[in-house]
Design an enzyme around this catalytic site. Sequence first.
Site, PDB file in Angstrom:
ATOM      1  N   ALA A 184      -7.175 -11.391   6.194  1.00 53.92           N
ATOM      2  CA  ALA A 184      -7.080 -10.412   5.107  1.00 53.92           C
ATOM      3  C   ALA A 184      -5.814  -9.575   5.263  1.00 53.92           C
ATOM      4  O   ALA A 184      -5.429  -9.243   6.382  1.00 53.92           O
ATOM      5  CB  ALA A 184      -8.305  -9.499   5.127  1.00 53.92           C
ATOM      6  N   ASP A 185      -5.186  -9.263   4.135  1.00 50.92           N
ATOM      7  CA  ASP A 185      -4.067  -8.322   4.186  1.00 50.92           C
ATOM      8  C   ASP A 185      -4.566  -6.969   3.663  1.00 50.92           C
ATOM      9  O   ASP A 185      -5.731  -6.825   3.313  1.00 50.92           O
ATOM     10  CB  ASP A 185      -2.861  -8.844   3.405  1.00 50.92           C
ATOM     11  CG  ASP A 185      -3.147  -9.069   1.923  1.00 50.92           C
ATOM     12  OD1 ASP A 185      -4.078  -8.432   1.378  1.00 50.92           O
ATOM     13  OD2 ASP A 185      -2.443  -9.878   1.298  1.00 50.92           O
ATOM     14  N   SER A 186      -3.682  -5.989   3.629  1.00 55.34           N
ATOM     15  CA  SER A 186      -4.123  -4.643   3.249  1.00 55.34           C
ATOM     16  C   SER A 186      -4.682  -4.594   1.824  1.00 55.34           C
ATOM     17  O   SER A 186      -5.644  -3.873   1.564  1.00 55.34           O
ATOM     18  CB  SER A 186      -2.999  -3.634   3.430  1.00 55.34           C
ATOM     19  OG  SER A 186      -1.863  -4.029   2.702  1.00 55.34           O
ATOM     20  N   ASP A 237      -6.260  -7.078   0.295  1.00 50.51           N
ATOM     21  CA  ASP A 237      -7.594  -7.677   0.377  1.00 50.51           C
ATOM     22  C   ASP A 237      -8.613  -6.651   0.852  1.00 50.51           C
ATOM     23  O   ASP A 237      -9.730  -6.576   0.334  1.00 50.51           O
ATOM     24  CB  ASP A 237      -7.609  -8.854   1.366  1.00 50.51           C
ATOM     25  CG  ASP A 237      -6.807 -10.044   0.888  1.00 50.51           C
ATOM     26  OD1 ASP A 237      -6.729 -10.267  -0.333  1.00 50.51           O
ATOM     27  OD2 ASP A 237      -6.267 -10.769   1.743  1.00 50.51           O
ATOM     28  N   ILE A 238      -8.228  -5.863   1.829  1.00 49.51           N
ATOM     29  CA  ILE A 238      -9.152  -4.879   2.394  1.00 49.51           C
ATOM     30  C   ILE A 238      -9.464  -3.788   1.368  1.00 49.51           C
ATOM     31  O   ILE A 238     -10.625  -3.397   1.216  1.00 49.51           O
ATOM     32  CB  ILE A 238      -8.601  -4.309   3.719  1.00 49.51           C
ATOM     33  CG1 ILE A 238      -8.582  -5.441   4.763  1.00 49.51           C
ATOM     34  CG2 ILE A 238      -9.425  -3.126   4.204  1.00 49.51           C
ATOM     35  CD1 ILE A 238      -7.876  -5.130   6.055  1.00 49.51           C
TER      36      ILE A 238
END
Length: 76
Positions: free
Chosen positions: A32-34, A36-37
């Site tokens: 996950a990237d930022s 996605d979070i």
Amino acid sequence: MFEKIQKIVADKLSVDLQSITMDSSFIEDLNADSLDIVELIMSLEDELDMEIPDEDVENFKTVGDVVNYVKSNHEE
């Protein structure tokens, strides 16, 4: 609660449900990237009808962190 969060994580991050454990790291294990979070947290807030402050989100490294946070802060 873990199963409910597990399903949301699997759906939002497009990962296999069975691959998600309490120890799964969002970045290392689930890729996950930022962004996605952020989207994941928004989905959790909607699904669980709760507000999660940004300063708390910064502490979420694993699925277990989210589960424990929700258990501590969510009134069912």
